[in-house]
Design a protein around this motif. Sequence first.
Motif, PDB file in Angstrom:
ATOM      1  N   PHE A 156       1.066 -29.181 -12.323  1.00  0.00           N
ATOM      2  CA  PHE A 156       1.294 -30.534 -11.839  1.00  0.00           C
ATOM      3  C   PHE A 156       0.436 -30.819 -10.615  1.00  0.00           C
ATOM      4  N   GLY A 157       0.188 -29.791  -9.806  1.00  0.00           N
ATOM      5  CA  GLY A 157      -0.681 -29.971  -8.644  1.00  0.00           C
ATOM      6  C   GLY A 157      -2.070 -30.416  -9.050  1.00  0.00           C
ATOM      7  N   VAL A 158      -2.603 -29.802 -10.105  1.00  0.00           N
ATOM      8  CA  VAL A 158      -3.924 -30.210 -10.599  1.00  0.00           C
ATOM      9  C   VAL A 158      -3.857 -31.632 -11.150  1.00  0.00           C
ATOM     10  N   GLU A 159      -2.780 -31.950 -11.850  1.00  0.00           N
ATOM     11  CA  GLU A 159      -2.609 -33.302 -12.391  1.00  0.00           C
ATOM     12  C   GLU A 159      -2.641 -34.338 -11.284  1.00  0.00           C
ATOM     13  N   CYS A 160      -2.050 -34.009 -10.130  1.00  0.00           N
ATOM     14  CA  CYS A 160      -2.050 -34.949  -9.007  1.00  0.00           C
ATOM     15  C   CYS A 160      -3.459 -35.226  -8.514  1.00  0.00           C
ATOM     16  N   PHE A 161      -4.316 -34.204  -8.519  1.00  0.00           N
ATOM     17  CA  PHE A 161      -5.705 -34.407  -8.114  1.00  0.00           C
ATOM     18  C   PHE A 161      -6.418 -35.349  -9.080  1.00  0.00           C
ATOM     19  N   VAL A 162      -6.235 -35.122 -10.372  1.00  0.00           N
ATOM     20  CA  VAL A 162      -6.907 -35.955 -11.373  1.00  0.00           C
ATOM     21  C   VAL A 162      -6.393 -37.387 -11.301  1.00  0.00           C
ATOM     22  N   THR A 163      -5.072 -37.541 -11.225  1.00  0.00           N
ATOM     23  CA  THR A 163      -4.484 -38.877 -11.146  1.00  0.00           C
ATOM     24  C   THR A 163      -4.933 -39.596  -9.883  1.00  0.00           C
ATOM     25  N   GLY A 164      -4.976 -38.876  -8.769  1.00  0.00           N
ATOM     26  CA  GLY A 164      -5.431 -39.483  -7.522  1.00  0.00           C
ATOM     27  C   GLY A 164      -6.863 -39.973  -7.619  1.00  0.00           C
ATOM     28  N   TYR A 165      -7.726 -39.179  -8.240  1.00  0.00           N
ATOM     29  CA  TYR A 165      -9.124 -39.582  -8.415  1.00  0.00           C
ATOM     30  C   TYR A 165      -9.215 -40.855  -9.251  1.00  0.00           C
ATOM     31  N   LEU A 166      -8.458 -40.909 -10.330  1.00  0.00           N
ATOM     32  CA  LEU A 166      -8.488 -42.088 -11.201  1.00  0.00           C
ATOM     33  C   LEU A 166      -7.969 -43.324 -10.473  1.00  0.00           C
ATOM     34  N   ILE A 167      -6.915 -43.160  -9.707  1.00  0.00           N
ATOM     35  CA  ILE A 167      -6.377 -44.291  -8.943  1.00  0.00           C
ATOM     36  C   ILE A 167      -7.401 -44.772  -7.922  1.00  0.00           C
ATOM     37  N   PHE A 168      -8.039 -43.842  -7.238  1.00  0.00           N
ATOM     38  CA  PHE A 168      -9.027 -44.190  -6.214  1.00  0.00           C
ATOM     39  C   PHE A 168     -10.188 -44.973  -6.815  1.00  0.00           C
ATOM     40  N   ARG A 169     -10.577 -44.610  -8.023  1.00  0.00           N
ATOM     41  CA  ARG A 169     -11.705 -45.257  -8.689  1.00  0.00           C
ATOM     42  C   ARG A 169     -11.305 -46.545  -9.416  1.00  0.00           C
ATOM     43  N   SER A 170     -10.017 -46.768  -9.607  1.00  0.00           N
ATOM     44  CA  SER A 170      -9.574 -47.840 -10.503  1.00  0.00           C
ATOM     45  C   SER A 170      -9.918 -49.233  -9.994  1.00  0.00           C
ATOM     46  N   GLY A 171      -9.623 -49.496  -8.725  1.00  0.00           N
ATOM     47  CA  GLY A 171      -9.824 -50.846  -8.207  1.00  0.00           C
ATOM     48  C   GLY A 171      -8.630 -51.750  -8.430  1.00  0.00           C
ATOM     49  N   TYR A 172      -7.671 -51.348  -9.261  1.00  0.00           N
ATOM     50  CA  TYR A 172      -6.506 -52.195  -9.519  1.00  0.00           C
ATOM     51  C   TYR A 172      -5.204 -51.560  -9.034  1.00  0.00           C
ATOM     52  N   LEU A 173      -5.284 -50.401  -8.402  1.00  0.00           N
ATOM     53  CA  LEU A 173      -4.167 -49.788  -7.695  1.00  0.00           C
ATOM     54  C   LEU A 173      -4.659 -49.440  -6.291  1.00  0.00           C
ATOM     55  N   PRO A 174      -3.787 -49.487  -5.285  1.00  0.00           N
ATOM     56  CA  PRO A 174      -4.223 -49.234  -3.906  1.00  0.00           C
ATOM     57  C   PRO A 174      -4.884 -47.865  -3.760  1.00  0.00           C
ATOM     58  N   ARG A 175      -6.017 -47.848  -3.074  1.00  0.00           N
ATOM     59  CA  ARG A 175      -6.759 -46.608  -2.898  1.00  0.00           C
ATOM     60  C   ARG A 175      -5.980 -45.572  -2.084  1.00  0.00           C
ATOM     61  N   VAL A 176      -5.017 -46.045  -1.291  1.00  0.00           N
ATOM     62  CA  VAL A 176      -4.247 -45.103  -0.490  1.00  0.00           C
ATOM     63  C   VAL A 176      -3.535 -44.081  -1.383  1.00  0.00           C
ATOM     64  N   PHE A 177      -3.141 -44.514  -2.587  1.00  0.00           N
ATOM     65  CA  PHE A 177      -2.505 -43.570  -3.510  1.00  0.00           C
ATOM     66  C   PHE A 177      -3.521 -42.563  -4.049  1.00  0.00           C
ATOM     67  N   GLY A 178      -4.772 -42.978  -4.080  1.00  0.00           N
ATOM     68  CA  GLY A 178      -5.827 -42.059  -4.487  1.00  0.00           C
ATOM     69  C   GLY A 178      -6.075 -40.974  -3.451  1.00  0.00           C
ATOM     70  N   ILE A 179      -5.553 -41.184  -2.256  1.00  0.00           N
ATOM     71  CA  ILE A 179      -5.632 -40.166  -1.198  1.00  0.00           C
ATOM     72  C   ILE A 179      -4.333 -39.363  -1.131  1.00  0.00           C
ATOM     73  N   LEU A 180      -3.213 -40.073  -1.222  1.00  0.00           N
ATOM     74  CA  LEU A 180      -1.911 -39.415  -1.101  1.00  0.00           C
ATOM     75  C   LEU A 180      -1.622 -38.459  -2.255  1.00  0.00           C
ATOM     76  N   MET A 181      -2.013 -38.836  -3.473  1.00  0.00           N
ATOM     77  CA  MET A 181      -1.700 -37.978  -4.618  1.00  0.00           C
ATOM     78  C   MET A 181      -2.433 -36.635  -4.563  1.00  0.00           C
ATOM     79  N   PRO A 182      -3.731 -36.578  -4.204  1.00  0.00           N
ATOM     80  CA  PRO A 182      -4.362 -35.264  -4.035  1.00  0.00           C
ATOM     81  C   PRO A 182      -3.730 -34.450  -2.910  1.00  0.00           C
TER      82      PRO A 182
END
Length: 243
Positions: A156-182
């Motif tokens: 699940f830890g690895v999944e959080c890194f991948v999900t965070g990267y996708l959120i950060f790149r998405s543009g339609y979800l706040p980038r802060v979650f792309g930092i918090l999830m990793p």
Amino acid sequence: MADASADISPQLYARIGGLLYLTIIVVGAFGEIFVRGSAVVSGEAAATAHNIMAAPTLWRAGIAGDLVMHLCDVGVMLVLYVLLKPVSRNLAMLAVLFNLIQTAVLVANKLNLLLPLFLLGDAEYLKAFTPQQLQALSYVSLRTHDYGFGVGLLFFGVECFVTGYLIFRSGYLPRVFGILMPLAGASYLTNSFALILDPPLSSRLFPFIMLPPFVAESLLAFWLLLRGVNLTKWAERANTPAR
């Protein structure tokens, strides 16, 4: 064949995902803190056995709650895949695979929580063992559950890194979650590897090491439930061929 998920608003997926995610957090906290936290006495097999058998229904409720949590896990996997696949279909699927392994490990690990109920019962065949032996075996099964939990959270830890990267790149979800999830993923990985490689260190880190995951996942769950995604930007990404 058209993708059936395209017929459903991403906001509905987000709302459902947020609700399921919050359910996971609440039910998980119930089992870990209220049930096992009150029953398991560190290093005391006899006291732990007494607490479990003094409230077996509560112990079973904790196990049932964990299984509900893992049922919700599957729904959250689907929601995050649908919401994040416009960024990268392959990476969104990778996140699902890591999450799926985590859930499978944790579901199988619930057998270690059921084992004390068998060992501490009054079945005739248990008379081959002394009460102290049965209590010790029950405690070992609980310790095994702790390690199984740590093994599952590695994935699940690895999944959080991948999900965070996708959120950060998405543009339609706040980038802060792309930092918090990793950051949450790093906490899970640190805790799990410490448990395996240096248990005393893990004991010193826990429960503080779980604060970043709690904050990141709780905020993400509430955001999905209350705000969802930016529909305009999501549609733009969805109409761009995913990699």
